[in-house]
Design a protein around this motif. Structure first.
Motif, PDB file in Angstrom:
ATOM      1  N   UNK A  81       0.796  -1.231  -0.176  1.00  0.00           N
ATOM      2  CA  UNK A  81      -0.024  -0.200  -0.079  1.00  0.00           C
ATOM      3  C   UNK A  81       0.801   1.232   0.132  1.00  0.00           C
ATOM      4  N   UNK A  82       2.008   1.384   0.839  1.00  0.00           N
ATOM      5  CA  UNK A  82       2.853   2.449   0.818  1.00  0.00           C
ATOM      6  C   UNK A  82       3.443   2.601  -0.397  1.00  0.00           C
ATOM      7  N   UNK A  83       3.760   1.674  -1.380  1.00  0.00           N
ATOM      8  CA  UNK A  83       4.165   1.792  -2.554  1.00  0.00           C
ATOM      9  C   UNK A  83       3.240   2.004  -3.704  1.00  0.00           C
ATOM     10  N   UNK A  84       2.085   2.323  -3.408  1.00  0.00           N
ATOM     11  CA  UNK A  84       0.983   2.226  -4.449  1.00  0.00           C
ATOM     12  C   UNK A  84       0.729   3.724  -4.650  1.00  0.00           C
ATOM     13  N   UNK A  85       1.188   4.538  -3.849  1.00  0.00           N
ATOM     14  CA  UNK A  85       0.881   6.085  -3.971  1.00  0.00           C
ATOM     15  C   UNK A  85      -0.851   6.332  -3.809  1.00  0.00           C
TER      16      UNK A  85
END
Length: 114
Positions: A81-85
């Motif tokens: 999730x944190x890498x999804x933007x």
């Protein structure tokens, strides 16, 4: 991140009309923030108040702490999730890379802190 995960997770469970929910975050700080009165001067007071409002719904919610090592699926999804933007990412099915962690959870594999 932990407060937002609690908020979005509880909001989704409420929207899906779940009657019994167990939340197992790995942040004792986030748990303590939502289990005591909100300090209106706290930086995240509005998120904390929103989580508390969701907890007052007519359902059974259990909040339990777990070490990060004890919740590999949540840790994987948090990183994803944190890498999804995106502020919130809802999945229809588990990502393929999550299957190994789900299998370990289903088998009761324990991971120990060193």
């Amino acid at each position: 991140a932990e407060l937002l995960a609690l908020f979005y997770g509880l909001r989704l469970a409420s929207r899906l009309r779940y009657g019994d929910v167990i939340c197992i975050p790995d942040s004792t700080y986030a748990l303590s923030l939502v289990q005591q009165p909100v300090d209106v001067r706290h930086r995240y007071a509005s998120i904390i108040a929103s989580v508390q409002e969701l907890l007052r719904n007519t359902w059974n919610v259990v909040l339990k702490h777990s070490l990060r090592e004890g919740n590999l699926c949540a840790d994987f999804l948090t990183r994803m999730g944190s890498n999804s933007g995106s502020a919130f990412l809802e999945l229809d099915s588990p990502p393929v890379d999550l299957y190994q962690h789900l299998l370990a959870d289903a088998m009761g594999v324990q991971f120990f802190r060193v």
